[in-house]
Design a protein around this motif. Sequence first.
Motif, PDB file in Angstrom:
ATOM      1  N   ASN A 271      86.686 -41.956 -62.315  1.00 48.61           N
ATOM      2  CA  ASN A 271      86.098 -41.303 -63.483  1.00 48.61           C
ATOM      3  C   ASN A 271      84.657 -41.747 -63.709  1.00 48.61           C
ATOM      4  N   LYS A 272      84.198 -42.701 -62.896  1.00 51.43           N
ATOM      5  CA  LYS A 272      82.850 -43.226 -63.041  1.00 51.43           C
ATOM      6  C   LYS A 272      82.173 -43.343 -61.682  1.00 51.43           C
ATOM      7  N   PRO A 273      81.532 -42.291 -61.185  1.00 50.07           N
ATOM      8  CA  PRO A 273      81.396 -40.969 -61.809  1.00 50.07           C
ATOM      9  C   PRO A 273      82.572 -40.071 -61.439  1.00 50.07           C
ATOM     10  N   SER A 274      82.764 -39.023 -62.203  1.00 50.02           N
ATOM     11  CA  SER A 274      83.796 -38.025 -61.895  1.00 50.02           C
ATOM     12  C   SER A 274      83.217 -37.008 -60.913  1.00 50.02           C
ATOM     13  N   PRO A 275      84.067 -36.254 -60.224  1.00 49.04           N
ATOM     14  CA  PRO A 275      83.554 -35.205 -59.331  1.00 49.04           C
ATOM     15  C   PRO A 275      82.648 -34.205 -60.054  1.00 49.04           C
ATOM     16  N   SER A 276      82.983 -33.872 -61.297  1.00 47.69           N
ATOM     17  CA  SER A 276      82.157 -32.921 -62.060  1.00 47.69           C
ATOM     18  C   SER A 276      80.774 -33.487 -62.339  1.00 47.69           C
ATOM     19  N   GLU A 277      80.712 -34.796 -62.624  1.00 51.63           N
ATOM     20  CA  GLU A 277      79.409 -35.424 -62.860  1.00 51.63           C
ATOM     21  C   GLU A 277      78.579 -35.443 -61.585  1.00 51.63           C
ATOM     22  N   VAL A 278      79.191 -35.723 -60.458  1.00 51.70           N
ATOM     23  CA  VAL A 278      78.471 -35.722 -59.184  1.00 51.70           C
ATOM     24  C   VAL A 278      77.978 -34.312 -58.863  1.00 51.70           C
ATOM     25  N   LYS A 279      78.807 -33.339 -59.100  1.00 50.57           N
ATOM     26  CA  LYS A 279      78.408 -31.946 -58.881  1.00 50.57           C
ATOM     27  C   LYS A 279      77.122 -31.626 -59.641  1.00 50.57           C
ATOM     28  N   GLU A 280      77.084 -31.982 -60.919  1.00 54.02           N
ATOM     29  CA  GLU A 280      75.902 -31.697 -61.732  1.00 54.02           C
ATOM     30  C   GLU A 280      74.678 -32.455 -61.225  1.00 54.02           C
ATOM     31  N   ARG A 281      74.862 -33.669 -60.759  1.00 52.23           N
ATOM     32  CA  ARG A 281      73.751 -34.453 -60.205  1.00 52.23           C
ATOM     33  C   ARG A 281      73.160 -33.754 -58.981  1.00 52.23           C
ATOM     34  N   LEU A 282      74.051 -33.307 -58.094  1.00 51.77           N
ATOM     35  CA  LEU A 282      73.577 -32.673 -56.859  1.00 51.77           C
ATOM     36  C   LEU A 282      72.867 -31.357 -57.150  1.00 51.77           C
ATOM     37  N   LEU A 283      73.388 -30.604 -58.100  1.00 51.84           N
ATOM     38  CA  LEU A 283      72.773 -29.319 -58.433  1.00 51.84           C
ATOM     39  C   LEU A 283      71.377 -29.500 -59.037  1.00 51.84           C
ATOM     40  N   ARG A 284      71.138 -30.669 -59.668  1.00 47.61           N
ATOM     41  CA  ARG A 284      69.835 -30.919 -60.283  1.00 47.61           C
ATOM     42  C   ARG A 284      68.882 -31.683 -59.368  1.00 47.61           C
ATOM     43  N   ASP A 285      69.418 -32.233 -58.273  1.00 43.00           N
ATOM     44  CA  ASP A 285      68.621 -33.088 -57.391  1.00 43.00           C
ATOM     45  C   ASP A 285      67.710 -32.231 -56.505  1.00 43.00           C
ATOM     46  N   GLU A 286      66.397 -32.414 -56.647  1.00 44.50           N
ATOM     47  CA  GLU A 286      65.430 -31.605 -55.890  1.00 44.50           C
ATOM     48  C   GLU A 286      65.587 -31.788 -54.384  1.00 44.50           C
ATOM     49  N   MET A 287      66.037 -32.977 -53.966  1.00 43.11           N
ATOM     50  CA  MET A 287      66.191 -33.231 -52.533  1.00 43.11           C
ATOM     51  C   MET A 287      67.246 -32.314 -51.912  1.00 43.11           C
ATOM     52  N   TRP A 288      68.209 -31.856 -52.728  1.00 42.49           N
ATOM     53  CA  TRP A 288      69.303 -31.031 -52.223  1.00 42.49           C
ATOM     54  C   TRP A 288      69.015 -29.524 -52.352  1.00 42.49           C
ATOM     55  N   THR A 289      67.880 -29.175 -52.890  1.00 42.33           N
ATOM     56  CA  THR A 289      67.584 -27.783 -53.251  1.00 42.33           C
ATOM     57  C   THR A 289      67.746 -26.797 -52.107  1.00 42.33           C
ATOM     58  N   ASN A 290      67.363 -27.198 -50.905  1.00 43.67           N
ATOM     59  CA  ASN A 290      67.363 -26.255 -49.780  1.00 43.67           C
ATOM     60  C   ASN A 290      68.714 -26.107 -49.087  1.00 43.67           C
ATOM     61  N   ILE A 291      69.705 -26.849 -49.541  1.00 44.10           N
ATOM     62  CA  ILE A 291      71.039 -26.715 -48.938  1.00 44.10           C
ATOM     63  C   ILE A 291      71.693 -25.450 -49.479  1.00 44.10           C
ATOM     64  N   PRO A 292      72.194 -24.563 -48.600  1.00 44.30           N
ATOM     65  CA  PRO A 292      72.729 -23.260 -49.039  1.00 44.30           C
ATOM     66  C   PRO A 292      73.734 -23.336 -50.181  1.00 44.30           C
ATOM     67  N   ALA A 293      74.667 -24.299 -50.142  1.00 44.07           N
ATOM     68  CA  ALA A 293      75.684 -24.409 -51.201  1.00 44.07           C
ATOM     69  C   ALA A 293      75.046 -24.705 -52.557  1.00 44.07           C
ATOM     70  N   ILE A 294      73.973 -25.482 -52.566  1.00 45.75           N
ATOM     71  CA  ILE A 294      73.277 -25.808 -53.808  1.00 45.75           C
ATOM     72  C   ILE A 294      72.538 -24.570 -54.324  1.00 45.75           C
ATOM     73  N   ARG A 295      71.868 -23.865 -53.421  1.00 44.09           N
ATOM     74  CA  ARG A 295      71.117 -22.666 -53.828  1.00 44.09           C
ATOM     75  C   ARG A 295      72.032 -21.612 -54.435  1.00 44.09           C
ATOM     76  N   SER A 296      73.228 -21.458 -53.872  1.00 45.53           N
ATOM     77  CA  SER A 296      74.144 -20.417 -54.354  1.00 45.53           C
ATOM     78  C   SER A 296      75.050 -20.904 -55.485  1.00 45.53           C
ATOM     79  N   GLY A 297      75.032 -22.222 -55.748  1.00 44.97           N
ATOM     80  CA  GLY A 297      75.896 -22.776 -56.783  1.00 44.97           C
ATOM     81  C   GLY A 297      77.343 -22.910 -56.359  1.00 44.97           C
ATOM     82  N   ARG A 298      77.605 -22.860 -55.062  1.00 48.12           N
ATOM     83  CA  ARG A 298      78.991 -22.955 -54.587  1.00 48.12           C
ATOM     84  C   ARG A 298      79.356 -24.411 -54.284  1.00 48.12           C
TER      85      ARG A 298
END
Length: 373
Positions: A271-298
Amino acid sequence: MRKSIIVIIVFVLLAAISSVAYYVWLSSIPGSIRSGETSKSQETIEVIDALGRTVKIKMPINRVIITGKGSWPIMTVAYMFPNAKKVLYGLSSSLNSTLFRMIDPNLADKIVPVELSVEEISKAKPDVVILKTTMRSLGDQLEELGIHVVYVDLENLESYVRDLRVLGKIFMDERRGEGLARYYSEWVNSIASMAPPSAERPKVLFLYYSVKGGEVAFNVPGSGWLQTFMVEVAGGYPLSKEAPGTGWNTVTFEQIARWAPNIIFIVTYSNKPSPSEVKERLLRDEMWTNIPAIRSGRVYAVPDDCNVAALGSWDAPGSRWILGLLWMAKKIHPSIFQDLDIKEEVERFYTKIYGLSKADAEKVIAQITGDFP
């Protein structure tokens, strides 16, 4: 010196507490069971366990202990048999969650604070001890004392089907064992039959995000692991098939970027961190921006119905991985599986397989974390 004395005192107190808790648990076992009182019937059953050994056990089976490292998936499966509530003892505290307390209102009386020793197991006089195949050393010691040991694996569909049939014999409900084996097999075959051919499959990354000592690690399952199997059956191309190791493989961000996954499933077993919290971190992380799953939100947090380490995570080899498979299929191919009602199937699982009332099933569903449904 003073610190050493304090440490010793604390150690002695903990040992005393564990000892008292064990004897409280031992005394809670009905006298006829604890004394090893047997039925007039000398009928025996034979099971062939996960190590291919034939084990003969006298009937009736009144006391079963499931213990050892990695025992919690076995316990989650055992509770799919109604008789398990009558005969299980000496369970790990890792099972202590809302879901399993609903399934077995007397669960607290069956839990021990620490893993049982060989001597403690012997004093409880079990009719059979069920162990993971990796616990051969403990099993050998128990068998030297004349205790019957049955090994199970529960790591993939084939072993699930075999082990469910074995547990059906141990919990004196072979018909249910066969029915559960069919349930898992039929769902896997049904999902696999609807999945598209390889050329049309999206690249799927199953990601275990772990934090130890402040250091973040990205891990993917081995090519032969259940999570890889689930992604493939659900109609994705599991990128973990390209990982060299058989266990959890640590990978770099650069490797993930080269893989360019179309879909990412996330677990943390915490729960520290939870999968949902990690998901939100990755979606906001500029380093991950170009990964297709991040761009599409999947990017999806794997559901969890217990929130206790890996116990409730729907990718783990506990009983609900089959629900995880259905959920994955719906996320990977929403159009193909548009008629699959995940919430309905989950409620059916809790009521029909675990025997919960509809009201209790709804309570469990309401507390599921992750991207459910």
